[in-house]
Design a protein around this motif. Sequence first.
Motif, PDB file in Angstrom:
ATOM      1  N   GLU A 169       0.825  -1.208   0.000  1.00 28.79           N
ATOM      2  CA  GLU A 169       0.000   0.000   0.000  1.00 28.79           C
ATOM      3  C   GLU A 169       0.860   1.260   0.000  1.00 28.79           C
ATOM      4  O   GLU A 169       0.558   2.235  -0.694  1.00 28.79           O
ATOM      5  N   MET A 170       1.947   1.232   0.759  1.00 33.57           N
ATOM      6  CA  MET A 170       2.840   2.380   0.788  1.00 33.57           C
ATOM      7  C   MET A 170       3.497   2.596  -0.576  1.00 33.57           C
ATOM      8  O   MET A 170       3.583   3.728  -1.071  1.00 33.57           O
ATOM      9  N   ASP A 171       3.945   1.504  -1.186  1.00 34.18           N
ATOM     10  CA  ASP A 171       4.559   1.614  -2.509  1.00 34.18           C
ATOM     11  C   ASP A 171       3.571   2.150  -3.534  1.00 34.18           C
ATOM     12  O   ASP A 171       3.922   2.962  -4.399  1.00 34.18           O
ATOM     13  N   ALA A 179       3.042   9.973 -10.073  1.00 39.86           N
ATOM     14  CA  ALA A 179       2.193  10.119 -11.263  1.00 39.86           C
ATOM     15  C   ALA A 179       1.525  11.488 -11.289  1.00 39.86           C
ATOM     16  O   ALA A 179       1.434  12.134 -12.347  1.00 39.86           O
ATOM     17  N   TYR A 180       1.079  11.960 -10.138  1.00 39.22           N
ATOM     18  CA  TYR A 180       0.426  13.270 -10.081  1.00 39.22           C
ATOM     19  C   TYR A 180       1.424  14.409 -10.326  1.00 39.22           C
ATOM     20  O   TYR A 180       1.074  15.429 -10.940  1.00 39.22           O
ATOM     21  N   VAL A 181       2.660  14.240  -9.866  1.00 44.24           N
ATOM     22  CA  VAL A 181       3.676  15.261 -10.154  1.00 44.24           C
ATOM     23  C   VAL A 181       3.897  15.348 -11.665  1.00 44.24           C
ATOM     24  O   VAL A 181       3.961  16.440 -12.241  1.00 44.24           O
ATOM     25  N   ALA A 182       4.023  14.187 -12.308  1.00 44.68           N
ATOM     26  CA  ALA A 182       4.218  14.161 -13.766  1.00 44.68           C
ATOM     27  C   ALA A 182       3.016  14.755 -14.487  1.00 44.68           C
ATOM     28  O   ALA A 182       3.167  15.489 -15.475  1.00 44.68           O
ATOM     29  N   LEU A 183       1.808  14.454 -14.011  1.00 41.76           N
ATOM     30  CA  LEU A 183       0.598  14.985 -14.631  1.00 41.76           C
ATOM     31  C   LEU A 183       0.545  16.500 -14.527  1.00 41.76           C
ATOM     32  O   LEU A 183       0.269  17.186 -15.520  1.00 41.76           O
ATOM     33  N   ARG A 184       0.813  17.029 -13.351  1.00 43.53           N
ATOM     34  CA  ARG A 184       0.767  18.486 -13.175  1.00 43.53           C
ATOM     35  C   ARG A 184       1.768  19.180 -14.104  1.00 43.53           C
ATOM     36  O   ARG A 184       1.470  20.224 -14.693  1.00 43.53           O
ATOM     37  N   PHE A 185       2.937  18.592 -14.244  1.00 41.57           N
ATOM     38  CA  PHE A 185       3.942  19.149 -15.149  1.00 41.57           C
ATOM     39  C   PHE A 185       3.439  19.101 -16.584  1.00 41.57           C
ATOM     40  O   PHE A 185       3.566  20.075 -17.331  1.00 41.57           O
ATOM     41  N   TRP A 201       1.490   1.200 -10.383  1.00 48.52           N
ATOM     42  CA  TRP A 201       1.344  -0.157  -9.880  1.00 48.52           C
ATOM     43  C   TRP A 201      -0.105  -0.324  -9.439  1.00 48.52           C
ATOM     44  O   TRP A 201      -0.752   0.636  -9.008  1.00 48.52           O
ATOM     45  N   ASP A 202      -0.624  -1.534  -9.552  1.00 42.68           N
ATOM     46  CA  ASP A 202      -2.005  -1.798  -9.173  1.00 42.68           C
ATOM     47  C   ASP A 202      -2.260  -1.391  -7.725  1.00 42.68           C
ATOM     48  O   ASP A 202      -1.391  -1.547  -6.856  1.00 42.68           O
ATOM     49  N   GLY A 203      -3.453  -0.896  -7.476  1.00 40.23           N
ATOM     50  CA  GLY A 203      -3.822  -0.508  -6.123  1.00 40.23           C
ATOM     51  C   GLY A 203      -5.108   0.294  -6.145  1.00 40.23           C
ATOM     52  O   GLY A 203      -5.635   0.631  -7.213  1.00 40.23           O
ATOM     53  N   SER A 233       3.177  -5.845 -11.094  1.00 43.31           N
ATOM     54  CA  SER A 233       1.818  -5.280 -11.071  1.00 43.31           C
ATOM     55  C   SER A 233       1.752  -3.972 -11.858  1.00 43.31           C
ATOM     56  O   SER A 233       0.754  -3.270 -11.796  1.00 43.31           O
ATOM     57  N   GLU A 234       2.821  -3.657 -12.590  1.00 40.73           N
ATOM     58  CA  GLU A 234       2.848  -2.370 -13.275  1.00 40.73           C
ATOM     59  C   GLU A 234       1.935  -2.340 -14.495  1.00 40.73           C
ATOM     60  O   GLU A 234       1.663  -3.362 -15.125  1.00 40.73           O
ATOM     61  N   LYS A 235       1.482  -1.150 -14.788  1.00 38.41           N
ATOM     62  CA  LYS A 235       0.713  -0.887 -15.998  1.00 38.41           C
ATOM     63  C   LYS A 235       0.975   0.559 -16.384  1.00 38.41           C
ATOM     64  O   LYS A 235       1.537   1.339 -15.593  1.00 38.41           O
TER      65      LYS A 235
END
Length: 248
Positions: A169-171, A179-185, A201-203, A233-235
């Motif tokens: 969960e932490m990961d 992902a949100y940092v990249a999106l904002r940029f 990663w899935d979650g 679990s990456e996508k």
Amino acid sequence: MATACARLSMIARRVCTSGVTRREMPNNLKGRKTSSQLWLRRQLADPYVEKAKIEKYRCRSAFKLLEMNERCGILSPGMTVVDCGAAPGSWTQVAVYLTNAEGKQDDKPVGKVVAIDKLQIYPIDGAFVIGNMDFTTLQAQEKIRKHLAGSSVDVVMSDMAPNATGVKEMDHQNIVALAYVALRFALVVSKPEASFIVKLWDGGAAKNVEDDIRKFYKTVKVLRPGATRTESSEKFLLARGFKGLKVG
């Protein structure tokens, strides 16, 4: 060049079934930690690792981007691309070739590729490389914008991932934050109709990220390339058709 690109695409599609001879396993792994033994065995059994060496890519992840590009047509000559979390540089290598950032394809427009990572990145011909700088900082993002010199970006791509803690969960929350940092940029530097690709990663928060990206892009597609390891679990979320930011 077209022949070379077709050959690379074929590798990306067929490497798992191409009958690649795997390197022999070492007979003596005594003295190594169990985790090190498992990693080494996995590397030696992975045909993408060998193919990356043959094709002179810095790591196997190049084939993930090659496959996604073949399926979805993300990158093309003349595009401006920012590669976030680029080390060791295999996605940057692919982007340089597909955007013609080196200018080797005389009959096609020349692209621009900027790569950044908090780790060192050895120089890549055709790319402006920023190593030893954390993309998540305002200083790093300002340095990228300064190099772009007012040019808008066609594709922001992020293969960034945090150091795994082993706590799922932490990961997951940590990679979502990246992902949100990249999106904002991407929202700040992208031109209309631009694309954005980001690793997750899935979650539980993955759907929220997808929904938030969809607010700014016309389409969002979930991709899991064949080069992704079975146990991973990456996508990747591929967003197309940036709508732009409304002012006021």
